[in-house]
Design a protein around this motif. Structure first.
Motif, PDB file in Angstrom:
ATOM      1  N   GLU A  34      11.859  52.287  -4.109  1.00 57.08           N
ATOM      2  CA  GLU A  34      12.149  51.135  -4.956  1.00 57.08           C
ATOM      3  C   GLU A  34      11.750  51.399  -6.406  1.00 57.08           C
ATOM      4  OE1 GLU A  34      10.244  47.870  -2.960  1.00 57.08           O
ATOM      5  OE2 GLU A  34      12.107  47.352  -1.942  1.00 57.08           O
ATOM      6  N   MET A  38      14.236  51.276  -9.524  1.00 56.60           N
ATOM      7  CA  MET A  38      13.957  50.448 -10.689  1.00 56.60           C
ATOM      8  C   MET A  38      14.107  51.252 -11.976  1.00 56.60           C
ATOM      9  SD  MET A  38      10.497  48.443 -11.725  1.00 56.60           S
ATOM     10  CE  MET A  38       9.717  49.989 -12.114  1.00 56.60           C
ATOM     11  N   VAL A  39      13.596  52.474 -11.992  1.00 53.42           N
ATOM     12  CA  VAL A  39      13.712  53.323 -13.177  1.00 53.42           C
ATOM     13  C   VAL A  39      15.178  53.634 -13.463  1.00 53.42           C
ATOM     14  CG1 VAL A  39      13.202  55.636 -14.062  1.00 53.42           C
ATOM     15  CG2 VAL A  39      11.402  54.282 -12.989  1.00 53.42           C
ATOM     16  N   LEU A  41      17.790  51.780 -12.657  1.00 56.31           N
ATOM     17  CA  LEU A  41      18.437  50.564 -13.146  1.00 56.31           C
ATOM     18  C   LEU A  41      18.060  50.279 -14.603  1.00 56.31           C
ATOM     19  CD1 LEU A  41      18.165  48.247 -10.042  1.00 56.31           C
ATOM     20  CD2 LEU A  41      20.254  49.072 -11.116  1.00 56.31           C
ATOM     21  N   ILE A  42      16.817  50.531 -14.973  1.00 58.72           N
ATOM     22  CA  ILE A  42      16.424  50.348 -16.369  1.00 58.72           C
ATOM     23  C   ILE A  42      17.174  51.349 -17.259  1.00 58.72           C
ATOM     24  CG2 ILE A  42      14.492  50.620 -17.978  1.00 58.72           C
ATOM     25  CD1 ILE A  42      12.721  49.359 -15.820  1.00 58.72           C
ATOM     26  N   ALA A  62      21.482  44.820 -14.577  1.00 59.62           N
ATOM     27  CA  ALA A  62      20.644  45.953 -14.160  1.00 59.62           C
ATOM     28  C   ALA A  62      19.166  45.641 -14.380  1.00 59.62           C
ATOM     29  CB  ALA A  62      21.046  47.209 -14.924  1.00 59.62           C
ATOM     30  N   PHE A  63      18.832  44.996 -15.516  1.00 61.89           N
ATOM     31  CA  PHE A  63      17.441  44.617 -15.761  1.00 61.89           C
ATOM     32  C   PHE A  63      16.958  43.595 -14.738  1.00 61.89           C
ATOM     33  CE2 PHE A  63      18.133  45.680 -20.472  1.00 61.89           C
ATOM     34  CZ  PHE A  63      17.708  46.982 -20.287  1.00 61.89           C
ATOM     35  N   GLY A  66      16.318  45.372 -11.496  1.00 63.71           N
ATOM     36  CA  GLY A  66      15.080  46.136 -11.630  1.00 63.71           C
ATOM     37  C   GLY A  66      13.854  45.246 -11.496  1.00 63.71           C
TER      38      GLY A  66
END
Length: 87
Positions: A34, A38-39, A41-42, A62-63, A66
């Motif tokens: 996860e 998250m990285v 998506l950022i 995307a944010f 994340g």
């Protein structure tokens, strides 16, 4: 009682402690997955914000995804640390 005539054991069996647990439950191993997601998506969000002609809504989505992953990581680590979930 003859050897041919045997009764079945009527004593109750012990329940399986692992009964009902899913083998796909990832526990702690889902935390790094996860975090990597998250990285990524950022990174996608920053890319869509910095390039002209790209829709900004994709970056905001995307944010948001994340942030959802970050909340789930914190929830999962808290459950693991209190002993509610197992590895």
């Amino acid at each position: 009682m003859s050897p041919e005539h045997t009764e079945t054991d009527q004593s109750p069996q012990q329940p399986d402690p692992e009964h009902g647990k899913s083998p796909t439950k990832m526990g702690f191993f889902m935390v790094p997955v996860e975090l990597i997601g998250m990285v990524l998506l950022i990174g996608v969000g920053v890319r869509f914000l910095t390039v002209e002609g790209q829709p900004d809504i994709v970056a905001y989505i995307a944010f948001a995804l994340g942030a959802v992953l970050l909340v789930d990581v914190v929830r999962r680590l808290r459950r693991l640390s209190t002993g509610r979930d197992r590895y």
